[in-house]
Scaffold this active site. Structure first.
Site, mmCIF file in Angstrom:
data_model
loop_
_atom_site.group_PDB
_atom_site.id
_atom_site.type_symbol
_atom_site.label_atom_id
_atom_site.label_comp_id
_atom_site.label_asym_id
_atom_site.label_seq_id
_atom_site.Cartn_x
_atom_site.Cartn_y
_atom_site.Cartn_z
ATOM 1 N N LYS A 127 -0.182 5.447 -5.723
ATOM 2 C CA LYS A 127 1.091 4.782 -6.033
ATOM 3 C C LYS A 127 1.552 3.914 -4.878
ATOM 4 O O LYS A 127 2.258 2.919 -5.077
ATOM 5 C CB LYS A 127 2.149 5.818 -6.416
ATOM 6 C CG LYS A 127 2.427 6.897 -5.372
ATOM 7 C CD LYS A 127 3.488 6.536 -4.374
ATOM 8 C CE LYS A 127 3.667 7.619 -3.321
ATOM 9 N NZ LYS A 127 4.704 7.304 -2.335
ATOM 10 N N THR A 145 8.803 4.686 -5.533
ATOM 11 C CA THR A 145 8.188 3.966 -4.412
ATOM 12 C C THR A 145 8.184 2.464 -4.646
ATOM 13 O O THR A 145 8.281 1.687 -3.700
ATOM 14 C CB THR A 145 6.746 4.471 -4.173
ATOM 15 O OG1 THR A 145 6.756 5.898 -4.112
ATOM 16 C CG2 THR A 145 6.185 3.930 -2.880
#
Length: 338
Positions: A189, A246
């Site tokens: 990610k 994120t």
């Protein structure tokens, strides 16, 4: 009440130290730098990483590794991913058989393409390596803002033990047996977040970011399944949950680095300006190599890799993503080929 040693006094290790002390556990936080340990003891504040957050007096802070490790029920590995192997070698002489080590870092080792729990198990085979991951910025955990994570372990009783240690009114932990999937989601990610940040730096909008997040989790899931992880893991906290936070958060160092890349900075310049380890830079190379090894199409990670290591411009990378061959998002058997 448990005796806990935290290896690494960065923002995440410190935030978990605050959480665990508030949960009633005897917690020792280790810094590899004597001057940092002394400053944290004296000021009771991590001014560099968590300014304004008061460290509890009951949180023991030290530069003494043996004191941190010996006699502990749980050890928490909270060093940057690139330092996990070296740190595991260093702590090995103090580790007893069956010692529980919970990795809370996110990354994949370059060259070996090993996950971080695999590295711990290789270097310290007498230990039991587990993982805790999810959408959990240290800046928010340290201030007691509600957060959820997932604890992964091969045995259910181990996962439940970790769950009980971390659970609190502001921190909810789930459990899963899919250690590999949790670690892949947490590592990759960061690469997608670099792409999302670059899109912000280029001046693109929410539509672009939504596309990167949804197509990003799709390619991470494809790789995970090819490697033996479970698809449902990537639709949970350590997959789509961690990816969303994120890619979108002002706290995300990977997104900040991506913004700088989109504004024309090199990877080296971006990391220097962020002043923190940008895990996505290291995971991009490993992610690209894994896609080649398992023959999985990962176009976003490919483009990030080319921007970082082949000097490709971010705007050209976006253009190449948009001009790829037409694809099907979902298939139905009624769609018979003509």
């Amino acid at each position: 009440m448990a005796n806990i040693g935290i290896i690494g006094a960065g923002s995440w290790g410190t935030a978990l130290g605050i959480l665990l002390v508030n949960n009633g556990h005897n917690t020792t936080l280790w810094s590899h730098r004597l001057e940092q340990a002394e400053e944290l003891v004296w000021t009771r504040e991590h001014r560099e990483k968590l300014p304004g957050v008061q460290l509890p007096e009951s949180l023991e802070i030290t530069n003494d590794l043996e004191k941190t490790l010996v006699g502990k029920d749980i050890l928490i590995m909270a060093v940057p991913s690139v330092a996990v192997r070296q740190t595991a070698k260093r702590i090995k002489p103090y580790i007893r058989y069956g010692q529980l080590i919970v990795n809370v870092s996110k990354g994949i080792e370059e060259g070996t393409l090993m996950t971080l729990t695999d590295i711990i198990e290789e270097e310290i085979p007498e230990s039991v390596a587990c993982v805790l991951s999810g959408p959990s910025h240290a800046e928010e955990v340290s201030r007691g803002l509600p957060t959820t994570c997932v604890a992964g372990a091969k045995e259910r009783k181990t996962a439940e033990y970790i769950q009980n240690i971390f659970m609190s009114p502001v921190f909810r932990a789930y459990i899963s047996p899919d250690v590999l999937g949790i670690e892949l989601g947490g590592a990759l990610k960061n690469v997608i977040a670099l792409a999302a940040g670059a899109a912000d730096g280029l001046g693109y909008g929410d539509n672009t970011k939504a596309a990167l997040i949804t197509r990003g989790i799709s390619e991470i899931t494809r790789l995970g399944i090819a490697m033996g992880a479970k698809a449902e893991t990537f639709y949970g906290l350590s997959g789509i949950g961690d990816l969303i936070v994120t890619c979108a958060s002002r706290h995300s160092r990977n997104r900040r680095a991506g913004i700088l890349l989109g504004q024309g900075k090199t990877a080296e310049e971006a990391m220097k300006e962020v002043k923190m380890v940008v895990e996505g830079v290291y995971s991009a190379k490993a992610g690209w190599e894994l896609s080649q090894k398992y023959q999985v199409e990962m176009p976003i990670i490919q483009q990030v890799y080319q921007v970082l290591f082949e000097k490709k411009s971010p705007d050209l990378a976006v253009q190449d993503l948009m001009l790829r061959d037409r694809k099907i998002e979902s298939w139905d058997v009624s769609w018979k080929p003509e």
